[in-house]
Design a protein around this motif. Structure first.
Motif, PDB file in Angstrom:
ATOM      1  N   VAL A   3       0.862  -1.170   0.000  1.00  0.00           N
ATOM      2  CA  VAL A   3       0.000   0.000   0.000  1.00  0.00           C
ATOM      3  C   VAL A   3       0.902   1.224   0.000  1.00  0.00           C
ATOM      4  CG1 VAL A   3      -0.204   0.048   2.526  1.00  0.00           C
ATOM      5  CG2 VAL A   3      -1.914   1.198   1.126  1.00  0.00           C
ATOM      6  N   CYS A   4       0.505   2.240  -0.761  1.00  0.00           N
ATOM      7  CA  CYS A   4       1.284   3.472  -0.864  1.00  0.00           C
ATOM      8  C   CYS A   4       0.440   4.634  -0.351  1.00  0.00           C
ATOM      9  CB  CYS A   4       1.707   3.731  -2.307  1.00  0.00           C
ATOM     10  SG  CYS A   4       2.762   5.175  -2.530  1.00  0.00           S
ATOM     11  N   SER A   5       1.079   5.547   0.348  1.00  0.00           N
ATOM     12  CA  SER A   5       0.395   6.715   0.898  1.00  0.00           C
ATOM     13  C   SER A   5       1.148   7.976   0.507  1.00  0.00           C
ATOM     14  CB  SER A   5       0.289   6.619   2.420  1.00  0.00           C
ATOM     15  OG  SER A   5       1.582   6.524   2.999  1.00  0.00           O
ATOM     16  N   GLY A   6       0.430   9.009   0.147  1.00  0.00           N
ATOM     17  CA  GLY A   6       1.008  10.305  -0.189  1.00  0.00           C
ATOM     18  C   GLY A   6       0.519  11.361   0.762  1.00  0.00           C
ATOM     19  N   SER A   7       1.415  12.281   1.148  1.00  0.00           N
ATOM     20  CA  SER A   7       1.095  13.209   2.232  1.00  0.00           C
ATOM     21  C   SER A   7       1.511  14.622   1.875  1.00  0.00           C
ATOM     22  CB  SER A   7       1.784  12.757   3.519  1.00  0.00           C
ATOM     23  OG  SER A   7       1.682  13.737   4.523  1.00  0.00           O
ATOM     24  N   GLN A   8       1.057  15.550   2.711  1.00  0.00           N
ATOM     25  CA  GLN A   8       1.448  16.941   2.595  1.00  0.00           C
ATOM     26  C   GLN A   8       2.890  17.176   3.034  1.00  0.00           C
ATOM     27  OE1 GLN A   8      -0.966  18.425   0.414  1.00  0.00           O
ATOM     28  NE2 GLN A   8      -0.290  20.165   1.623  1.00  0.00           N
ATOM     29  N   ASP A   9       3.526  16.175   3.642  1.00  0.00           N
ATOM     30  CA  ASP A   9       4.924  16.327   4.052  1.00  0.00           C
ATOM     31  C   ASP A   9       5.892  16.105   2.893  1.00  0.00           C
ATOM     32  OD1 ASP A   9       4.799  13.623   3.657  1.00  0.00           O
ATOM     33  OD2 ASP A   9       5.243  13.052   5.719  1.00  0.00           O
ATOM     34  N   ARG A  10       5.369  16.060   1.651  1.00  0.00           N
ATOM     35  CA  ARG A  10       6.153  15.984   0.408  1.00  0.00           C
ATOM     36  C   ARG A  10       6.791  14.619   0.168  1.00  0.00           C
ATOM     37  NH1 ARG A  10       9.864  21.180   1.193  1.00  0.00           N
ATOM     38  NH2 ARG A  10       9.908  20.297   3.297  1.00  0.00           N
ATOM     39  N   THR A  11       6.323  13.605   0.887  1.00  0.00           N
ATOM     40  CA  THR A  11       6.854  12.255   0.692  1.00  0.00           C
ATOM     41  C   THR A  11       5.724  11.284   0.400  1.00  0.00           C
ATOM     42  OG1 THR A  11       6.709  11.654   3.037  1.00  0.00           O
ATOM     43  CG2 THR A  11       8.753  12.706   2.287  1.00  0.00           C
ATOM     44  N   ALA A  12       6.097  10.187  -0.253  1.00  0.00           N
ATOM     45  CA  ALA A  12       5.192   9.056  -0.462  1.00  0.00           C
ATOM     46  C   ALA A  12       5.883   7.816   0.089  1.00  0.00           C
ATOM     47  CB  ALA A  12       4.863   8.885  -1.939  1.00  0.00           C
ATOM     48  N   CYS A  13       5.140   7.013   0.820  1.00  0.00           N
ATOM     49  CA  CYS A  13       5.699   5.837   1.480  1.00  0.00           C
ATOM     50  C   CYS A  13       4.993   4.583   0.997  1.00  0.00           C
ATOM     51  CB  CYS A  13       5.568   5.948   2.999  1.00  0.00           C
ATOM     52  SG  CYS A  13       6.401   7.387   3.700  1.00  0.00           S
ATOM     53  N   VAL A  14       5.755   3.515   0.826  1.00  0.00           N
ATOM     54  CA  VAL A  14       5.221   2.210   0.461  1.00  0.00           C
ATOM     55  C   VAL A  14       5.311   1.303   1.671  1.00  0.00           C
ATOM     56  CG1 VAL A  14       5.469   0.219  -1.063  1.00  0.00           C
ATOM     57  CG2 VAL A  14       5.862   2.524  -1.957  1.00  0.00           C
ATOM     58  N   TRP A  15       4.204   0.625   2.001  1.00  0.00           N
ATOM     59  CA  TRP A  15       4.101  -0.228   3.188  1.00  0.00           C
ATOM     60  C   TRP A  15       3.709  -1.636   2.749  1.00  0.00           C
ATOM     61  CZ3 TRP A  15       5.221   2.740   7.521  1.00  0.00           C
ATOM     62  CH2 TRP A  15       5.092   4.140   7.355  1.00  0.00           C
ATOM     63  N   ARG A  16       4.281  -2.600   3.472  1.00  0.00           N
ATOM     64  CA  ARG A  16       3.961  -3.987   3.189  1.00  0.00           C
ATOM     65  C   ARG A  16       2.769  -4.421   4.029  1.00  0.00           C
ATOM     66  NH1 ARG A  16       7.154  -7.082   0.541  1.00  0.00           N
ATOM     67  NH2 ARG A  16       9.008  -5.859   1.168  1.00  0.00           N
TER      68      ARG A  16
END
Length: 907
Positions: free
Chosen positions: A514-527
């Motif tokens: 799952v991938c999440s995008g945020s206002q902190d200018r980063t996108a993270c991928v989670w297992r």
């Protein structure tokens, strides 16, 4: 395997547009269209599919009253400017306007003949106008407050006008006015029974009962024989509209069947009527016994509350003609169409719902595999689901207490269409589409839920992201087993994912990431399922608004507020590609065409199509006037839907194949037409050749044809035959070509020739009517003046050449001698004298030559040589003296100019 075809173009079809902002409206007699007030303009809307047929622009003031003529050809309107306008709906033009009230016109009515118009205003006056003449025929005063409703008696023989008002305090009246010229006393009755504003009046089918409704929660029935109060019906709600039901309608027949089955029918003919009001329910009444025969159990309206605390459900209602049922209008700009059926009990069915205003569209998704429904999240606490065929709102999902921010859809393993929503009330809700019921509620977030996504493969969980910076995984186990009541959903995993609000989440096609995008200018991928961090994408300079997994590659696409779109590798978190082209924040970016292309939308109102391999923007579409927040892509057809702050929803169809077919067809037609053009030239049929070249839009070939015709003697006939077949649009294009040709000195003679023929064939009155002709003529005038000046200078230069050649005795103006003799008889006499003198001169020269020869024979050789040298000089001197005396006539010497031919000037 079939080769992948990249998309090159999408065709846009406006699906949902804003057409009603509240206030007045008018329905046609057959119910085919509705005239709606939309701010300062008027929208003519097709009631079948909610499409806008035409728009009437007003005077920048809010529209306050609307009414249609009985034949639906004339529309009357008024606004806060107090201007009363008459619109012809066949030409969509305002044919007449005038002012008559001292305040805004609040209501209007047209008499059955269509010749009279009644207006009631905030100035407490009721005026009657002659429609054709535009003058006031009656001026009624007597109300103590704002006129809220007016109505003519439906029977033209009974020349009566009814008006209701809010007289202030606990007092409201209905007045009956006589509009016939025989009566001196205009107000023939004052009906006083209401204690609050009279909102609606209606007349029974027989014409002898008047119904008046008000916000004092009563409906009064008046006898028009003596204007007495027949009955007062208590409704227990503020009534906004009352409608009398005709005896021959389907509503009346269903109510008769119901009364007979319930043994409430006494044999007398009862008057049926409908009331709607603040509670948002429809109720059917019978005058016999003042009983309510039917009342809706569940309202189809979300009742709103005004600033003063009063509830507002329905604002108006109209019984449609031709047995089309009942139309009710809500306070949130919806048109609800009802039909009444009787089987074992009365059933009021909602057949259609048209939404006039959707406010800001924040998210949308297609529902089901067939993609016939579209779910919309707007600035409301409910989800509206639209049928794409009719663009009517099929149903509404209500349950959230705050604005819905995001939604997603999927088809479960059991074949059910599911919808999940996230709201500002910090909850997520799971809905079953067929039953339109909420089957699960997830509570746990401490902030607004701004992102949500279903699993793609198993479809047994969904993921939500919130402004509390957390990411949650919700299980759907056992939810579909019990659909009677919503159950509490449980979160399987939670993680503090970002430092700021989470704007978007996406689940991988295999449900492993799952991938999440945020206002902190980063996108993270989670297992999944434990939400273990895999990689973090860093590089955007602004917050990330959208994330999406590629359907075929191990990569993620992100859209950011820094105006860029980036593709990231999941393996090492590196940026693979960057797409630049938007002029503002990119709000959505999704993969299409099996991951080979990207579709994006942004705050600049643009929708762009990109090719991943070449980083190229294939197409850009500008069909929105504000930010485009929502973007949905169909799973099978890849049909697009976009929506944004302009409250417009556009549907997009892939037109790549259709465009190729159209281009091939046009090319084929062009080849055939080109052959026809060549055949016409071979046959010397220049008129046909000009028409074909014009149809093919070949200005260079057209120029060659005109240039060739200019060298021919019968050019005018060919050109005239071709130009006479031109319409206004063709003439406008021809003037455009002429303007371009006229700018080049080498081609100006062709342009002036064609322009001359055009003005010879078409009168100026027709040319002036051509759209944009003024600008084209302005471009022609300065160059034409320049060409005229150049030709004029050239002609004057030829006069100098003529003078020089005449002075060199090369030109003899013989063609003008006869004319000059006739015009100047004295000059002819002088010329004859000069001729005689010339003959004498010839004789003298011959005598001199003879004498010299005799002298030469008598002298010696040496003397002869000297005399031969001196004699020409003497002869020349003598001849010069004679020529100076008679310089009016010159003769060319045979010796000096015997090889020069005289040039004759043409007249």
């Amino acid at each position: 395997m079939e080769s992948l075809r990249l998309k090159t173009n999408y065709s846009c079809v406006p699906a949902l547009q804003q057409f009603y902002t509240g206030g007045p409206f008018a329905v046609s007699s057959d119910g085919s269209f509705i005239a709606c007030a939309c701010g300062s303009s008027i929208k003519i809307v097709d009631s079948g599919n909610a499409s806008i047929k035409s728009t009437l622009e007003g005077d920048s003031e809010q529209v306050t009253a609307l009414v249609l003529s009985p034949n639906d050809n004339i529309l009357f309107s008024s606004s806060h400017s107090r201007q009363i306008r008459v619109w012809d709906l066949t030409t969509l033009k305002c044919v007449r306007s005038w002012k008559g009230h001292d305040g805004p016109v609040m209501c209007m009515a047209c008499d059955p003949s269509g010749g009279l118009l009644a207006t009631g205003g905030a100035d407490r006056k009721v005026l009657v106008w002659d429609v054709d003449g535009g003058y006031c025929t009656h001026y009624f005063k007597g109300h103590g407050g704002v006129i809220s409703c007016v109505m003519f008696h439906p029977d033209p023989e009974k020349q009566l006008l009814f008006s209701g008002s809010d007289d202030g305090g606990d007092h409201a009246t209905v007045r009956v006015w006589d509009i016939s010229k025989t009566k001196r006393k205009n107000c023939i009755a004052t009906l006083d029974n209401h204690r609050s504003a009279v909102t609606s009046i209606a007349v029974s089918e027989d014409g002898w009962t008047l119904l008046s409704a008000g916000r004092d929660k009563v409906v009064t029935l008046w006898d028009l024989h003596d204007y007495s109060n027949k009955k007062t019906v208590i409704t227990n709600e503020a009534v906004e509209a009352v409608c009398a039901i005709g005896a021959g309608s389907l509503f009346a027949s269903s109510l008769d069947s119901y009364r007979q089955s319930s043994k409430k029918h006494t044999g007398s003919q009862a008057l049926y009527f409908v009331t709607v009001g603040e509670r948002g329910i429809v109720r059917l009444w019978s005058s016999e016994g003042s009983v309510c025969l039917f009342e809706q159990k569940v309202s189809d309206v979300t009742a709103s509350t005004d600033e003063d605390g009063s509830r507002r459900g329905f604002t108006s209602a109209v019984m449609l003609g031709s047995n089309q049922g009942l139309l009710c209008v809500t306070a949130d700009q919806q048109f609800l169409f009802y039909s009444l059926n009787w089987t074992e009990e009365l059933q009021l069915n909602l057949s259609k719902r048209l939404v006039g205003y959707n406010e800001e569209v924040v998210d949308m998704k297609f529902i089901g595999d067939d993609e016939k429904l579209l779910a919309l999240a707007t600035n409301l606490e409910q989800v509206r689901v639209y049928d794409l065929a009719s663009m009517s709102c099929s149903y509404v999902l209500s349950g959230h207490t705050e604005t819905i921010l995001c939604l997603d859809t999927c088809v479960s393993s059991s074949g059910r269409n599911l919808i999940v929503t996230g709201s500002k009330d910090n909850t997520v809700r799971l809905w079953e589409s067929e039953s339109t019921s909420c089957i699960g509620v997830g509570i746990g977030h401490m902030g607004a839920v701004g992102a949500i996504a279903f699993s793609k493969r198993k479809r047994d969980f969904f993921v939500s992201g919130s402004s509390d910076h957390t990411l949650k995984v919700w299980s759907m186990d056992g939810v579909l087993d019990n659909l009677t009541a919503p159950i509490n959903l449980k979160a399987k995993a939670v993680v503090a994912a970002h430092d700021k609000d989470i704007n978007s989440v996406a689940v991988a096609p295999n449900d492993s990431l799952v991938c999440s995008g945020s206002q902190d200018r980063t996108a993270c991928v989670w297992r999944l399922p434990d939400l273990v961090s895999v990689v973090v994408f860093k590089g955007h300079k602004r917050g990330i608004w959208s994330v999406e997994f590629s359907p075929v590659d191990q990569c993620v696409v992100t859209a950011s507020g820094d105006k860029t779109i980036r593709i990231w590798a999941i393996s090492d978190g590196s940026c693979l590609k960057t797409f630049e082209g938007h002029t503002s924040s990119v709000l959505r970016a999704l993969f299409v065409t099996r991951g080979t292309q990207i579709i994006s939308c942004g705050a600049d109102g643009l929708v762009k199509l990109w090719t991943v391999k070449s980083n190229e923007c294939v197409a850009t579409y500008d069909h929105h006037e504000d930010k485009v927040w929502a973007l949905a892509v169909g799973r099978k057809t890849e049909m697009l839907a976009t929506g944004g702050s302009d409250a417009v929803v556009n549907l997009w169809q892939d037109s790549t194949a259709a465009d190729k077919e159209e281009a091939f067809r046009k090319e084929e037609e062009g080849v055939l037409k080109g052959q026809e053009l060549e055949n016409a030239l071979l046959d010397a049929d220049y008129s046909k050749a000009i028409q074909i070249a014009f149809e093919l839009r070949r200005p260079h070939r057209l120029l060659q044809l005109f240039a060739e015709l200019c060298r021919m003697r019968e050019a005018e006939d060919h050109v005239d035959r071709a130009l006479k077949a031109f319409g206004n649009e063709e003439l406008r294009l021809l003037f455009n070509y002429i303007r371009e040709w006229n700018t080049k000195p080498k081609l100006c003679y062709v342009s002036q020739f064609v322009l001359f023929r055009v003005f010879n064939i078409f009168p100026p009155t027709e040319i002036v009517q051509i759209k944009g002709i003024g600008e084209l003529l302005e471009g022609l005038i300065p160059y034409s003046q320049r060409h005229f000046g150049r030709i004029d200078r050239l002609v004057r230069s030829t006069f100098l050449l003529d003078f020089i050649l005449s002075g060199m005795s090369v030109i003899e103006p013989e063609t003008q001698q006869s004319e000059s003799k006739e015009e100047f008889p004295l000059q002819s006499k002088i010329d004859s004298v000069d001729q005689e003198i010339g003959i004498e001169e010839k004789d003298d020269i011959l005598d001199n030559n003879t004498a010299s020869k005799k002298r030469k024979s008598n002298k010696s050789r040496h003397e002869n040589d000297v005399e031969e040298k001196d004699q020409p000089l003497e002869n020349n001197t003598a001849s010069k003296k004679r020529k100076s005396k008679h310089s009016s006539h010159k003769k060319v010497k045979d010796v000096a100019y015997n090889k020069v031919e005289s040039i004759q000037l043409e007249a």
